[in-house]
Design an enzyme around this catalytic site. Sequence first.
Site: not given
Ligand code: 5MM
Length: 340
Positions: A37, A181, A223, A265-267, A295
Amino acid sequence: MTTSTVTTPLHATARELVGTGRGILAADESISTMSKRLEGAGVAPTGTNRRDYRELLVTTPGLADGASGVILCDETLRQSLTDGRPFPVACAELGILPGIKVDTGAKPLAGAPDETVTEGLDGLDDRLAEYAEMGARFAKWRAVLTISGTTPTRWAQAANAHALARYARSCQEAGLVPVVEPEVLMDGAHSLSECASITESTLLSVTRALTAAGVDPAGMVLKPNMVLPGAECPQQSSPAQVARATVEVLRCAVSPRLAGVAFLSGGQSPETATANLAALQELDVSWPLTFSFGRALVSPALEAWGGDPDHVADGQAALAHHVDANAAVLRDDRSSERTG
Ligand code: 5MM
C-alpha cells in the site's frame, strides 16, 4: 466462562470498544500488505515509513472522539513514536485502546483447493501474554472465506471456525478481548441472497465453535462482513436492503449476548460503508453495531499524506473526516453501560 452474568474486566473492555458510540480503526496491515500500500502511494516500504504512517494515524487530533480502539500489527506494537513513547503506551494516553492482530495469515488449506485457513495458533498463548504485558487490551484474528460455485466448503468453514474459537478462548484466558473476524469476501458476481446464505452458514459455524470452546460472548466482539451483493453483481443493493439482510443473518446466527458487532469494510468505498452503517442503526437489535474499518478509513489518509512530512496534517484531516462521519451515525449506548 460462558454462563456468568457478573460484569468482568473483559466485559468492560468489550463495551468500551463497541458500546460508547465509537468504532475501531483497523491499522493492522501485515508488513507485506502495508508495504504494497505504501508503494502504491509512492512511499518507500521501509520500517520507518510504516512507523511514520501509523504515528500519523494514532496522533490524529480528536481521534479518540470517534475511535475507541486501534488494531496494530506486531511490528507497530513494538515501535515507538518520535517522542519515544511505545505505541501501546501512547494509544492508551490518547484515550484509544491498543489492540493487536495475532493471526499469522491465511494459508492454503489441505483438502480444499483455492481455500485458506488462518494460522497462528502455535505459540499463541505465550504471544498473548507478552502482548498483554506490553499494554494490548484486545486482539484480532481474521478468517477469509470466498464465494464461488464451489466455495466456501464446509471443511473450510469448519477449519476456520475451529481456529477462531481456539484463538478467542486463549485471548479471554489472557485477559484480552477477542475480536473475531470471519470475513466472507465481496469478490465475485454473487447476489445479496447468496451472500446472506453463505454469511449465515459461516457465522453459525463460528458460533457453534465459540460455544464449544466456552468463549464468553459478552467478553468478545464479532467483526463480520456486511451482507452485500458481490462487487461484480449487476444488481447492487440499497443501504436499507443491505442493513435488513445483514440483521436477519445476525439474528439467526449469533449470540444475543455478544458485547457488540463491529463491521469490516471489505473493499466498499468509504461513502458506501458509512451509508450502510447508518442504515444498520435504524434496525432494532440486541447489540451495538459499529465499525472496525481498515481501508474505508485509512485509504484517503494514505493518499493525502503520500509520505510527505508537510502533508501529515492533510492525512490526519482525511482520517478524522471518515472516523467522525462513521461515529456520527452510531447510536450511543453509553447510558446502558452506566446503568449496567
Ligand atoms: C487492515 O487490514 C487488516 C490486515 O490485513 P492483512 O493481514 O491481510 O495485511 C485486515 O484484517 C483488516 O483489519 C480487515 O480486513 C478489515 O479491513 P477492511 O479494509 O476490510 O475494513
